[in-house]
Design an enzyme around this catalytic site. Sequence first.
Site, PDB file in Angstrom:
ATOM      1  N   ASN A  98       0.820  -1.058   0.118  1.00  0.00           N
ATOM      2  CA  ASN A  98      -0.144  -0.003   0.002  1.00  0.00           C
ATOM      3  C   ASN A  98       1.100   1.216  -0.023  1.00  0.00           C
ATOM      4  O   ASN A  98       1.763   1.373   0.789  1.00  0.00           O
ATOM      5  CB  ASN A  98      -0.984  -0.058   1.088  1.00  0.00           C
ATOM      6  CG  ASN A  98      -1.654   1.241   1.543  1.00  0.00           C
ATOM      7  OD1 ASN A  98      -1.936   2.100   0.487  1.00  0.00           O
ATOM      8  ND2 ASN A  98      -1.969   1.553   2.855  1.00  0.00           N
ATOM      9  N   GLU A 478     -20.041  21.056  -0.340  1.00  0.00           N
ATOM     10  CA  GLU A 478     -20.293  19.477   0.310  1.00  0.00           C
ATOM     11  C   GLU A 478     -21.420  19.070  -0.790  1.00  0.00           C
ATOM     12  O   GLU A 478     -21.333  17.848  -1.106  1.00  0.00           O
ATOM     13  CB  GLU A 478     -20.427  19.619   1.478  1.00  0.00           C
ATOM     14  CG  GLU A 478     -21.031  18.258   2.304  1.00  0.00           C
ATOM     15  CD  GLU A 478     -19.902  17.288   2.076  1.00  0.00           C
ATOM     16  OE1 GLU A 478     -18.850  17.550   1.558  1.00  0.00           O
ATOM     17  OE2 GLU A 478     -19.924  16.082   2.431  1.00  0.00           O
ATOM     18  N   LYS A 482     -20.835  15.849  -3.093  1.00  0.00           N
ATOM     19  CA  LYS A 482     -21.535  14.440  -2.856  1.00  0.00           C
ATOM     20  C   LYS A 482     -22.283  13.895  -4.364  1.00  0.00           C
ATOM     21  O   LYS A 482     -22.215  12.951  -4.635  1.00  0.00           O
ATOM     22  CB  LYS A 482     -22.894  14.591  -1.852  1.00  0.00           C
ATOM     23  CG  LYS A 482     -22.233  14.885  -0.516  1.00  0.00           C
ATOM     24  CD  LYS A 482     -21.839  13.453   0.131  1.00  0.00           C
ATOM     25  CE  LYS A 482     -20.549  13.132   0.279  1.00  0.00           C
ATOM     26  NZ  LYS A 482     -19.637  13.760   1.421  1.00  0.00           N
ATOM     27  N   GLU A 485     -19.329  12.875  -6.624  1.00  0.00           N
ATOM     28  CA  GLU A 485     -18.981  11.580  -6.335  1.00  0.00           C
ATOM     29  C   GLU A 485     -19.741  10.352  -6.385  1.00  0.00           C
ATOM     30  O   GLU A 485     -19.265   9.200  -6.695  1.00  0.00           O
ATOM     31  CB  GLU A 485     -18.205  11.538  -5.197  1.00  0.00           C
ATOM     32  CG  GLU A 485     -19.029  11.611  -3.811  1.00  0.00           C
ATOM     33  CD  GLU A 485     -18.016  11.546  -2.418  1.00  0.00           C
ATOM     34  OE1 GLU A 485     -18.385  12.089  -1.736  1.00  0.00           O
ATOM     35  OE2 GLU A 485     -17.068  10.834  -2.387  1.00  0.00           O
ATOM     36  N   HIS A 501     -18.920  36.855 -11.718  1.00  0.00           N
ATOM     37  CA  HIS A 501     -17.645  37.050 -11.966  1.00  0.00           C
ATOM     38  C   HIS A 501     -16.855  36.044 -12.950  1.00  0.00           C
ATOM     39  O   HIS A 501     -15.737  35.576 -13.092  1.00  0.00           O
ATOM     40  CB  HIS A 501     -16.619  37.012 -10.836  1.00  0.00           C
ATOM     41  CG  HIS A 501     -17.307  38.281  -9.932  1.00  0.00           C
ATOM     42  ND1 HIS A 501     -16.796  39.698 -10.324  1.00  0.00           N
ATOM     43  CD2 HIS A 501     -17.861  38.306  -8.901  1.00  0.00           C
ATOM     44  CE1 HIS A 501     -17.423  40.228  -9.454  1.00  0.00           C
ATOM     45  NE2 HIS A 501     -18.029  39.552  -8.568  1.00  0.00           N
TER      46      HIS A 501
HETATM   47  C1  F6R Z   1     -16.240  12.607   0.244  1.00  0.00           C
HETATM   48  C2  F6R Z   1     -15.149  11.805   1.248  1.00  0.00           C
HETATM   49  C3  F6R Z   1     -13.909  12.466   0.975  1.00  0.00           C
HETATM   50  C4  F6R Z   1     -13.204  12.528   2.374  1.00  0.00           C
HETATM   51  C5  F6R Z   1     -11.807  12.528   2.241  1.00  0.00           C
HETATM   52  C6  F6R Z   1     -10.932  12.678   3.445  1.00  0.00           C
HETATM   53  O1  F6R Z   1     -17.431  12.225   0.552  1.00  0.00           O
HETATM   54  O2  F6R Z   1     -15.662  11.354   1.894  1.00  0.00           O
HETATM   55  O3  F6R Z   1     -13.819  13.720   0.300  1.00  0.00           O
HETATM   56  O4  F6R Z   1     -13.509  13.533   2.993  1.00  0.00           O
HETATM   57  O5  F6R Z   1     -11.031  11.884   1.426  1.00  0.00           O
HETATM   58  O6  F6R Z   1     -10.863  11.789   4.250  1.00  0.00           O
HETATM   59  P1  F6R Z   1     -10.782  11.688   5.716  1.00  0.00           P
HETATM   60  O7  F6R Z   1     -11.930  12.305   6.171  1.00  0.00           O
HETATM   61  O8  F6R Z   1     -10.876  10.080   6.090  1.00  0.00           O
HETATM   62  O9  F6R Z   1      -9.292  12.505   5.889  1.00  0.00           O
END
Ligand code: F6R
Length: 606
Positions: A98, A478, A482, A485, A501
């Site tokens: 990973n 946000e 949503k 994605e 603008h």
């Molecule tokens: C969108 C989403 C991502 C996470 C981002 C950060 O729905 O879940 O944008 O918010 O990858 O992840 P964390 O919060 O785990 O650091």
Amino acid sequence: MCGIIGINSYKPVSVSIINSLKKLEYRGYDSAGIATLSSGLINEVKSEGRVDKLEKNSLVQGMEGTIGIGHVRWATHGLPNSVNAHPHSSQNVSVVHNGIIENSTLLKKLLVSKGHKFKSQTDTEVIVHLITEHLKTYDIVSSIQKTLKSLHGSFALGIIFKDQPDLIVGARRGSPLAVGYGPNENYLGSDSYALKSMTNKITYLDDGEFCIIKKDYVEFFNEEGIKINKKVLELSSDEEKYDKGDYKHFMAKEIEEQPITLKNGIKEYIDNSNNDVNIYNFPWKVNEISSISLIGCGTAYHSCLMAKYWFEQLTSLDVNVDIASEFRYRKNRFKKETLYIFVSQSGETADTYAALDLCKKNGMKTCAVVNVIESSIARDSEFVLPIHCGTEIGVASTKAFLNQILILYILCLKLGLLRKDIKKDVFTQKLKDLNNLPKLAEQTLLIDNKIQTVSNTFNKAKGSMFLGRGFSYPIALEGALKLKELSYIHAEGYPAGEMKHGPLALIEEGMPVVVLAPRDSYYKKTISNMQEVIARGAKVLLITNKSKDEVVSENIWETLEVESTNEDLLPFLLTIPLQKLAYYSALKKGFDIDKPRNLAKSVTVE
Ligand code: F6R
């Protein structure tokens, strides 16, 4: 990202490896693979797609071996197909990885010149051949140490060897890795969650360390190959139940759970009998902090932005907000009196972790706002504020977002009170309103049919916009994130006042535009901006809050009304219909809602 697992046991391991991989799928789901050692040979089975597909492969079903490694992949180098899936193996060595090896091209050239043959397009395969090469001259510990030294980039590794029937090597730099201890068997995993059904006794590797996992004991080494002792942590042994219940998707369940998760967060931090906020063991005096820097990625970044509006409105603290991947490479002017707050659901996001590490190296005050309290970001921050929303499985963050902003709001109130920016009676009233929020969230969740109907228009659109001002602007971002994605529809979040603008040029007849215009201090301004997009043919979905006053505007396509509360708290309620809009749009398109394409729940590569 990617998830890795390793098991060294006296019993066959393939079933346990597959079960652990299912738990790790939130880290990547492009392809999956497993390798075990049996009869002195490395057996490798890999397939494109989900773990389910790998499990059904007849070769896995009959797989023997009491030692093995497994992997779920989120592709970085090379297409997500079965050849590029991990493990990658030579005759002697098999590796799961990973992370990203940044100097893989150079290393590959060198190895090819020595006669090594590569099968995949991955960066990982160089690790296999480097170890194989070193093993010609050195023992295992030296071969591993020399290999790790020549790798640039980040990695968590699990490695098995053809000639070593009782040995798995684990190694970490940048990407998280945990060792677990069981009865007559030991484990390696990307996180404790993958190991929890097998053990609650865990050791986390730190950067630069590697380990040798035998059936009956584990040895740890530092970068120099010198043996070290590590602590064994005993985690809570309760295993949360992660079923979907009656819901079709985890995301739907997690959206509906929000009144409860908000309630849990409030219960943890609000002391109703004393009208106070409990933040125990806060390590700094309030006069040691004059500014706040909030750092996160994606949805967590939106939480930071939301908090900026509250902190600026309610306290005299200076507030800065950063996307972690930008912060970590910018020339930062670190200030002793700044509190650096890292927001992350998983607590493992590579960029957020790197930003934290940078702050620590510069001697800054660090605080984590996380969901996973055993995570790297939580472990390595000076102070942790858990968000208490329970495990979030859906890749798109929903309940974690609301609880992140909840905890940041509560922190804002407490610091505001301590700094005397917020008067006690105002503070008390705000706590009272907060106590009522879960109920209002529950009522707002009842808006459903209309969202299902309007989602049909969003589905068919080639693009959409989400507009808001002030407190509603981070929520517009946000909402757009949503939608894009989950339903792969282009969506932009914009400050409503910025449209003229430039982005106004995008508006054309019939384009769906969400306007967030709650009855707050920005209401009239936002309504004017809404007129401007309506005049250019946009189909406006207005989201406001209930009020006795009608919205004075013509030609609004549809209106949704969330419950009413004080203006600080309206962002919580405005978020809910946007989550549902994204959910229903994706549902109607038949997309995989809990695992959207190209994404993963834990982003452990930069
Ligand atoms: C969108 C989403 C991502 C996470 C981002 C950060 O729905 O879940 O944008 O918010 O990858 O992840 P964390 O919060 O785990 O650091």
